[in-house]
Scaffold this motif. Structure first.
Motif, PDB file in Angstrom:
ATOM      1  N   LEU A  90       0.820  -1.214   0.000  1.00 35.35           N
ATOM      2  CA  LEU A  90       0.000   0.000   0.000  1.00 35.35           C
ATOM      3  C   LEU A  90       0.851   1.259   0.000  1.00 35.35           C
ATOM      4  N   LEU A  91       2.057   1.159   0.570  1.00 29.22           N
ATOM      5  CA  LEU A  91       2.944   2.318   0.662  1.00 29.22           C
ATOM      6  C   LEU A  91       4.298   1.975   0.058  1.00 29.22           C
ATOM      7  N   PRO A  92       4.353   1.710  -1.243  1.00 30.34           N
ATOM      8  CA  PRO A  92       5.628   1.355  -1.859  1.00 30.34           C
ATOM      9  C   PRO A  92       6.634   2.483  -1.721  1.00 30.34           C
ATOM     10  N   GLY A  93       7.892   2.109  -1.408  1.00 29.82           N
ATOM     11  CA  GLY A  93       8.938   3.106  -1.218  1.00 29.82           C
ATOM     12  C   GLY A  93       9.048   3.587   0.204  1.00 29.82           C
ATOM     13  N   ILE A  94       7.983   3.382   0.999  1.00 24.93           N
ATOM     14  CA  ILE A  94       8.018   3.779   2.400  1.00 24.93           C
ATOM     15  C   ILE A  94       8.168   2.551   3.274  1.00 24.93           C
ATOM     16  N   ASN A  95       7.340   1.544   3.002  1.00 17.52           N
ATOM     17  CA  ASN A  95       7.483   0.250   3.656  1.00 17.52           C
ATOM     18  C   ASN A  95       7.818  -0.795   2.603  1.00 17.52           C
ATOM     19  N   SER A  96       8.616  -1.733   2.973  1.00 21.73           N
ATOM     20  CA  SER A  96       8.847  -2.882   2.119  1.00 21.73           C
ATOM     21  C   SER A  96       8.060  -4.042   2.690  1.00 21.73           C
ATOM     22  N   VAL A  97       7.391  -4.808   1.833  1.00 20.96           N
ATOM     23  CA  VAL A  97       6.621  -5.941   2.291  1.00 20.96           C
ATOM     24  C   VAL A  97       7.544  -6.905   3.032  1.00 20.96           C
ATOM     25  N   GLY A  98       7.158  -7.262   4.251  1.00 19.97           N
ATOM     26  CA  GLY A  98       7.980  -8.169   5.035  1.00 19.97           C
ATOM     27  C   GLY A  98       9.123  -7.497   5.760  1.00 19.97           C
ATOM     28  N   ARG A  99       9.195  -6.177   5.709  1.00 11.49           N
ATOM     29  CA  ARG A  99      10.283  -5.462   6.379  1.00 11.49           C
ATOM     30  C   ARG A  99      10.195  -5.666   7.886  1.00 11.49           C
ATOM     31  N   GLN A 100      11.308  -5.983   8.495  1.00  9.44           N
ATOM     32  CA  GLN A 100      11.331  -6.304   9.917  1.00  9.44           C
ATOM     33  C   GLN A 100      11.401  -5.038  10.767  1.00  9.44           C
ATOM     34  N   SER A 101      10.368  -4.233  10.692  1.00 12.01           N
ATOM     35  CA  SER A 101      10.292  -3.025  11.489  1.00 12.01           C
ATOM     36  C   SER A 101       8.846  -2.563  11.541  1.00 12.01           C
ATOM     37  N   LEU A 102       8.446  -2.087  12.713  1.00 11.93           N
ATOM     38  CA  LEU A 102       7.114  -1.504  12.880  1.00 11.93           C
ATOM     39  C   LEU A 102       7.214   0.014  13.011  1.00 11.93           C
ATOM     40  N   GLY A 103       8.319   0.567  12.530  1.00  6.02           N
ATOM     41  CA  GLY A 103       8.578   1.986  12.691  1.00  6.02           C
ATOM     42  C   GLY A 103       7.493   2.883  12.142  1.00  6.02           C
ATOM     43  N   THR A 104       6.958   2.568  10.964  1.00  6.98           N
ATOM     44  CA  THR A 104       5.935   3.414  10.363  1.00  6.98           C
ATOM     45  C   THR A 104       4.651   3.397  11.185  1.00  6.98           C
ATOM     46  N   LEU A 210      13.124  -3.023  16.112  1.00  8.84           N
ATOM     47  CA  LEU A 210      11.830  -3.077  15.427  1.00  8.84           C
ATOM     48  C   LEU A 210      11.201  -1.694  15.234  1.00  8.84           C
ATOM     49  N   GLY A 211      12.037  -0.674  15.218  1.00  9.46           N
ATOM     50  CA  GLY A 211      11.522   0.676  15.000  1.00  9.46           C
ATOM     51  C   GLY A 211      10.843   1.281  16.204  1.00  9.46           C
ATOM     52  N   ILE A 212      11.071   0.720  17.404  1.00 11.09           N
ATOM     53  CA  ILE A 212      10.408   1.210  18.613  1.00 11.09           C
ATOM     54  C   ILE A 212      10.792   2.639  18.943  1.00 11.09           C
ATOM     55  N   ASP A 213      11.933   3.118  18.422  1.00  6.44           N
ATOM     56  CA  ASP A 213      12.345   4.498  18.694  1.00  6.44           C
ATOM     57  C   ASP A 213      11.371   5.512  18.113  1.00  6.44           C
ATOM     58  N   ASN A 214      10.593   5.108  17.097  1.00  7.51           N
ATOM     59  CA  ASN A 214       9.586   6.007  16.543  1.00  7.51           C
ATOM     60  C   ASN A 214       8.424   6.226  17.510  1.00  7.51           C
ATOM     61  N   LEU A 215       8.396   5.448  18.565  1.00  3.71           N
ATOM     62  CA  LEU A 215       7.405   5.630  19.629  1.00  3.71           C
ATOM     63  C   LEU A 215       8.050   6.226  20.877  1.00  3.71           C
ATOM     64  N   THR A 216       9.199   5.671  21.275  1.00  8.63           N
ATOM     65  CA  THR A 216       9.822   6.111  22.517  1.00  8.63           C
ATOM     66  C   THR A 216      10.421   7.509  22.425  1.00  8.63           C
ATOM     67  N   VAL A 217      10.984   7.851  21.262  1.00 10.83           N
ATOM     68  CA  VAL A 217      11.614   9.178  21.128  1.00 10.83           C
ATOM     69  C   VAL A 217      10.587  10.304  21.230  1.00 10.83           C
ATOM     70  N   PRO A 218       9.514  10.296  20.437  1.00  6.65           N
ATOM     71  CA  PRO A 218       8.562  11.410  20.545  1.00  6.65           C
ATOM     72  C   PRO A 218       7.833  11.459  21.879  1.00  6.65           C
ATOM     73  N   LEU A 219       7.389  10.292  22.377  1.00  8.43           N
ATOM     74  CA  LEU A 219       6.657  10.289  23.644  1.00  8.43           C
ATOM     75  C   LEU A 219       7.575  10.648  24.810  1.00  8.43           C
ATOM     76  N   GLY A 220       8.772  10.066  24.823  1.00 12.90           N
ATOM     77  CA  GLY A 220       9.710  10.357  25.900  1.00 12.90           C
ATOM     78  C   GLY A 220      10.156  11.805  25.905  1.00 12.90           C
ATOM     79  N   SER A 221      10.450  12.351  24.733  1.00 13.03           N
ATOM     80  CA  SER A 221      10.908  13.742  24.636  1.00 13.03           C
ATOM     81  C   SER A 221       9.818  14.710  25.082  1.00 13.03           C
ATOM     82  N   ALA A 222       8.609  14.491  24.592  1.00 13.23           N
ATOM     83  CA  ALA A 222       7.492  15.374  24.947  1.00 13.23           C
ATOM     84  C   ALA A 222       7.189  15.304  26.438  1.00 13.23           C
ATOM     85  N   ALA A 223       7.127  14.090  26.968  1.00  9.17           N
ATOM     86  CA  ALA A 223       6.801  13.917  28.386  1.00  9.17           C
ATOM     87  C   ALA A 223       7.870  14.540  29.276  1.00  9.17           C
TER      88      ALA A 223
END
Length: 234
Positions: A90-104, A210-223
């Motif tokens: 659905l998002l070619p070029g942004i996610n690769s099918v089977g990519r081992q990351s939940l960053g997006t 697994l791209g968890i920094d896309n969650l921890t960085v914004p939430l941690g920085s803001a908090a």
């Protein structure tokens, strides 16, 4: 005063605000598509264009005083789409099918969580700090690290570079400082909080399993920025 969670009416003004946000997202995707077609086929470059550009919707939502309900709803929709994109192209070029990351997915979820809380407490500047640190800090750190990072280190299996981490720290400090400066002015707390946030954000970015920094960085920085400013009575 910022709109919180009550019911809202889709007035012409609100439709215009939603249209502006949607237009910005499509503009960023169009830029990424043009770069992919005419400049470079490097998927990491394309992803970072979207990574940096799309996050600015939080600034638009703040400036236009868009209701929290709209931001949360858009985040939920984007999160569903990103989850499906790991299975279907659905998002070619942004996610690769089977990519081992939940960053997006984490990226989209972060927007909704930040809006849900900081719109409610009427402190949207902290949501902006979290997203902008993720956009510019994390985004540029990855690019610099991959292209210029010669001094490597490993943390829990993730390989990073000191060049990339330095970029993360610098951009986090600049982003946090500029936003706090614009809201609170040139006071010592602005620069002290920015320094602490930059250090913590850089530490969180180093844990990118697994791209968890896309969650921890914004939430941690803001908090952290919010708690420190509250602690010092600002």
């Amino acid at each position: 005063m910022l709109t919180q969670f009550p019911d809202f009416i889709l007035t012409p003004s609100l439709w215009l605000q939603i249209t502006i946000v949607a237009a910005w997202v499509f503009f960023i995707l169009a830029i990424a598509g043009l770069v992919s077609r005419f400049a470079t086929s490097d998927p990491e470059i394309i992803r970072k264009i979207v990574h940096i550009g799309a996050g600015h919707v939080i600034l638009i939502a703040w400036w236009l005083n868009i209701p929290a309900s709209i931001g949360i709803g858009a985040s939920i929709l984007a999160s569903i789409i990103t989850l499906l994109s790991y299975i279907f192209p659905l998002l070619p070029g942004i996610n690769s099918v089977g990519r081992q990351s939940l960053g997006t997915f984490f990226y989209a979820a972060s927007v909704g969580i930040l809006v849900a809380y900081f719109w409610y407490v009427q402190q949207p500047q902290y949501a902006a700090i979290g997203m902008m640190i993720m956009c510019w800090g994390d985004g540029l750190a990855a690019l610099v690290g991959q292209r210029f990072g010669k001094h490597k280190y490993k943390l829990l299996g993730a390989q990073k570079s000191w060049e990339g981490s330095l970029t993360m720290a610098l951009m986090s400090y600049v982003v946090c400082g500029l936003i706090l400066l614009g809201v609170f002015g040139n006071i010592w707390q602005t620069w002290t909080v920015s320094l602490v946030v930059a250090f913590v954000a850089t530490s969180l970015e180093a844990f990118s399993f697994l791209g968890i920094d896309n969650l921890t960085v914004p939430l941690g920085s803001a908090a952290l920025a919010f708690m420190l400013m509250e602690l010092w009575g600002i």
